[in-house]
Design a protein around this motif. Structure first.
Motif, mmCIF file in Angstrom:
data_model
loop_
_atom_site.group_PDB
_atom_site.id
_atom_site.type_symbol
_atom_site.label_atom_id
_atom_site.label_comp_id
_atom_site.label_asym_id
_atom_site.label_seq_id
_atom_site.Cartn_x
_atom_site.Cartn_y
_atom_site.Cartn_z
ATOM 1 N N VAL A 64 4.816 3.779 -0.825
ATOM 2 C CA VAL A 64 3.358 3.809 -0.783
ATOM 3 C C VAL A 64 2.850 2.532 -0.137
ATOM 4 O O VAL A 64 3.353 1.446 -0.407
ATOM 5 C CB VAL A 64 2.775 3.946 -2.218
ATOM 6 C CG1 VAL A 64 1.269 3.850 -2.194
ATOM 7 C CG2 VAL A 64 3.216 5.237 -2.843
ATOM 8 N N VAL A 65 1.831 2.684 0.696
ATOM 9 C CA VAL A 65 1.181 1.546 1.348
ATOM 10 C C VAL A 65 -0.312 1.667 1.085
ATOM 11 O O VAL A 65 -0.872 2.761 1.108
ATOM 12 C CB VAL A 65 1.456 1.565 2.871
ATOM 13 C CG1 VAL A 65 0.723 0.441 3.567
ATOM 14 C CG2 VAL A 65 2.938 1.495 3.143
ATOM 15 N N PHE A 66 -0.958 0.538 0.822
ATOM 16 C CA PHE A 66 -2.402 0.520 0.617
ATOM 17 C C PHE A 66 -3.063 -0.036 1.872
ATOM 18 O O PHE A 66 -2.813 -1.172 2.258
ATOM 19 C CB PHE A 66 -2.766 -0.314 -0.608
ATOM 20 C CG PHE A 66 -2.231 0.279 -1.881
ATOM 21 C CD1 PHE A 66 -2.875 1.341 -2.482
ATOM 22 C CD2 PHE A 66 -1.066 -0.199 -2.446
ATOM 23 C CE1 PHE A 66 -2.377 1.906 -3.638
ATOM 24 C CE2 PHE A 66 -0.565 0.352 -3.599
ATOM 25 C CZ PHE A 66 -1.215 1.408 -4.206
ATOM 26 N N VAL A 67 -3.890 0.792 2.487
ATOM 27 C CA VAL A 67 -4.573 0.407 3.724
ATOM 28 C C VAL A 67 -5.986 -0.023 3.354
ATOM 29 O O VAL A 67 -6.793 0.793 2.889
ATOM 30 C CB VAL A 67 -4.605 1.584 4.722
ATOM 31 C CG1 VAL A 67 -5.376 1.201 5.975
ATOM 32 C CG2 VAL A 67 -3.202 2.035 5.054
ATOM 33 N N PRO A 68 -6.335 -1.312 3.546
ATOM 34 C CA PRO A 68 -7.682 -1.768 3.206
ATOM 35 C C PRO A 68 -8.706 -1.291 4.228
ATOM 36 O O PRO A 68 -8.417 -1.171 5.419
ATOM 37 C CB PRO A 68 -7.562 -3.290 3.213
ATOM 38 C CG PRO A 68 -6.396 -3.584 4.085
ATOM 39 C CD PRO A 68 -5.479 -2.402 4.005
ATOM 40 N N MET A 69 -9.896 -1.018 3.742
ATOM 41 C CA MET A 69 -11.005 -0.619 4.603
ATOM 42 C C MET A 69 -12.020 -1.752 4.636
ATOM 43 O O MET A 69 -12.143 -2.512 3.666
ATOM 44 C CB MET A 69 -11.654 0.662 4.060
ATOM 45 C CG MET A 69 -10.738 1.855 4.089
ATOM 46 S SD MET A 69 -11.377 3.329 3.251
ATOM 47 C CE MET A 69 -13.075 3.355 3.649
ATOM 48 N N GLU A 70 -12.733 -1.853 5.728
ATOM 49 C CA GLU A 70 -13.797 -2.853 5.831
ATOM 50 C C GLU A 70 -14.885 -2.530 4.804
ATOM 51 O O GLU A 70 -15.174 -1.356 4.549
ATOM 52 C CB GLU A 70 -14.409 -2.825 7.242
ATOM 53 C CG GLU A 70 -13.462 -3.242 8.329
ATOM 54 C CD GLU A 70 -13.128 -4.722 8.264
ATOM 55 O OE1 GLU A 70 -14.014 -5.532 7.930
ATOM 56 O OE2 GLU A 70 -11.970 -5.058 8.537
ATOM 57 N N GLN A 90 -9.694 0.998 -0.718
ATOM 58 C CA GLN A 90 -8.393 1.025 -0.069
ATOM 59 C C GLN A 90 -7.860 2.448 -0.136
ATOM 60 O O GLN A 90 -8.126 3.175 -1.098
ATOM 61 C CB GLN A 90 -7.403 0.070 -0.746
ATOM 62 C CG GLN A 90 -7.747 -1.376 -0.546
ATOM 63 C CD GLN A 90 -6.663 -2.297 -1.090
ATOM 64 O OE1 GLN A 90 -5.639 -1.871 -1.585
ATOM 65 N NE2 GLN A 90 -6.918 -3.598 -0.989
ATOM 66 N N LEU A 91 -7.082 2.813 0.867
ATOM 67 C CA LEU A 91 -6.487 4.139 0.913
ATOM 68 C C LEU A 91 -5.018 4.051 0.528
ATOM 69 O O LEU A 91 -4.291 3.207 1.054
ATOM 70 C CB LEU A 91 -6.608 4.725 2.326
ATOM 71 C CG LEU A 91 -8.027 4.864 2.881
ATOM 72 C CD1 LEU A 91 -7.974 5.333 4.322
ATOM 73 C CD2 LEU A 91 -8.834 5.808 2.029
ATOM 74 N N GLU A 92 -4.593 4.912 -0.365
ATOM 75 C CA GLU A 92 -3.176 4.994 -0.732
ATOM 76 C C GLU A 92 -2.518 5.997 0.209
ATOM 77 O O GLU A 92 -2.869 7.170 0.238
ATOM 78 C CB GLU A 92 -3.024 5.448 -2.180
ATOM 79 C CG GLU A 92 -1.600 5.502 -2.637
ATOM 80 C CD GLU A 92 -1.464 5.926 -4.087
ATOM 81 O OE1 GLU A 92 -0.386 6.444 -4.427
ATOM 82 O OE2 GLU A 92 -2.413 5.764 -4.861
ATOM 83 N N VAL A 93 -1.560 5.489 0.997
ATOM 84 C CA VAL A 93 -0.974 6.269 2.080
ATOM 85 C C VAL A 93 0.545 6.237 1.951
ATOM 86 O O VAL A 93 1.121 5.207 1.560
ATOM 87 C CB VAL A 93 -1.404 5.652 3.444
ATOM 88 C CG1 VAL A 93 -0.780 6.400 4.602
ATOM 89 C CG2 VAL A 93 -2.904 5.622 3.563
ATOM 90 N N GLY A 94 1.191 7.332 2.304
ATOM 91 C CA GLY A 94 2.649 7.337 2.398
ATOM 92 C C GLY A 94 3.081 6.381 3.502
ATOM 93 O O GLY A 94 2.414 6.261 4.532
ATOM 94 N N GLY A 95 4.183 5.671 3.296
ATOM 95 C CA GLY A 95 4.628 4.652 4.246
ATOM 96 C C GLY A 95 4.802 5.172 5.659
ATOM 97 O O GLY A 95 4.565 4.457 6.636
ATOM 98 N N THR A 102 -4.231 4.097 9.902
ATOM 99 C CA THR A 102 -4.896 2.886 10.386
ATOM 100 C C THR A 102 -5.616 3.170 11.702
ATOM 101 O O THR A 102 -6.716 2.664 11.937
ATOM 102 C CB THR A 102 -3.874 1.746 10.574
ATOM 103 O OG1 THR A 102 -3.207 1.541 9.332
ATOM 104 C CG2 THR A 102 -4.542 0.466 10.988
ATOM 105 N N THR A 103 -5.028 3.990 12.555
ATOM 106 C CA THR A 103 -5.667 4.366 13.814
ATOM 107 C C THR A 103 -6.955 5.149 13.572
ATOM 108 O O THR A 103 -7.924 5.000 14.320
ATOM 109 C CB THR A 103 -4.695 5.223 14.665
ATOM 110 O OG1 THR A 103 -3.498 4.489 14.866
ATOM 111 C CG2 THR A 103 -5.302 5.591 15.994
ATOM 112 N N VAL A 150 -3.201 10.883 3.173
ATOM 113 C CA VAL A 150 -3.865 9.989 2.223
ATOM 114 C C VAL A 150 -3.720 10.603 0.840
ATOM 115 O O VAL A 150 -4.160 11.725 0.595
ATOM 116 C CB VAL A 150 -5.354 9.781 2.593
ATOM 117 C CG1 VAL A 150 -6.040 8.931 1.549
ATOM 118 C CG2 VAL A 150 -5.474 9.149 3.963
ATOM 119 N N LYS A 151 -3.095 9.844 -0.066
ATOM 120 C CA LYS A 151 -2.847 10.350 -1.412
ATOM 121 C C LYS A 151 -4.020 10.084 -2.351
ATOM 122 O O LYS A 151 -4.308 10.883 -3.229
ATOM 123 C CB LYS A 151 -1.586 9.699 -1.988
ATOM 124 C CG LYS A 151 -0.342 10.055 -1.226
ATOM 125 C CD LYS A 151 0.862 9.370 -1.802
ATOM 126 C CE LYS A 151 2.098 9.705 -1.003
ATOM 127 N NZ LYS A 151 3.276 9.038 -1.528
#
Length: 161
Positions: A64-70, A90-95, A102-103, A150-151
């Motif tokens: 799991v990776v957490f992608v921060p949002m502005e 933040q979005l919880e995303v599969g690695g 992110t794109t 996105v989980k």
């Protein structure tokens, strides 16, 4: 006096130790039987299974990776007496999907900005509304990014000024 001593000796018979011996033998047999029943698993479950469970390895965390949002600062409009909402998540995303999500972050930010501007002020003030708002935002994000990428949506900040 000699007669009295003879009577005393004859009057005190020795008690038998047989009940004591029988009790001791039965106690040992009961203890041994109880030990065997517990060790063999007849009582209190399977002992071998308990040992196997205690040696099981602990599973690793999922990828799991957490992608921060502005952070978003949203003007809530005329009906809200020009109040602002500060939102950060933040979005919880599969690695495997981190680069793809992110794109697509600008599109996600656009969707959230439009949705939060359309939400009624009364909905934002209700303490229980955050659960419903979070579910609505997550569903919209999943539509934009594609199913399964996105989980979860983790709300880090939700402040009304």
């Amino acid at each position: 006096m000699a007669n009295e001593e003879e009577v005393e000796e004859e009057g005190t018979k020795k008690k038998s130790k047989m009940p004591l011996i029988i009790g001791l033998v039965l106690a040992l047999a009961g203890g041994g039987g109880g030990f065997f029943a517990v060790q063999s698993g007849m009582l209190f479950g399977d002992h071998a299974k308990v040992e196997a469970d205690s040696h099981e390895e602990i599973a690793a965390f999922p990828d799991v990776v957490f992608v921060p949002m502005e952070p978003l600062i949203i003007n809530l409009g005329q009906g809200a007496q020009n109040q602002y909402l500060r939102f950060r998540a933040q979005l919880e995303v599969g690695g495997a999907f981190e680069a793809e999500v992110t794109t697509l972050l600008p599109r996600v930010m656009d969707i959230l900005n439009g949705y939060l501007r359309a939400v009624d002020m009364h909905d934002l003030e209700n303490p229980n509304a955050l659960i419903r708002l979070r579910a609505q935002m997550l569903r919209r994000i999943q539509i934009v990014t594609g199913e399964g990428r996105v989980k979860d949506l983790l709300i880090m900040e939700f402040v009304l000024n």
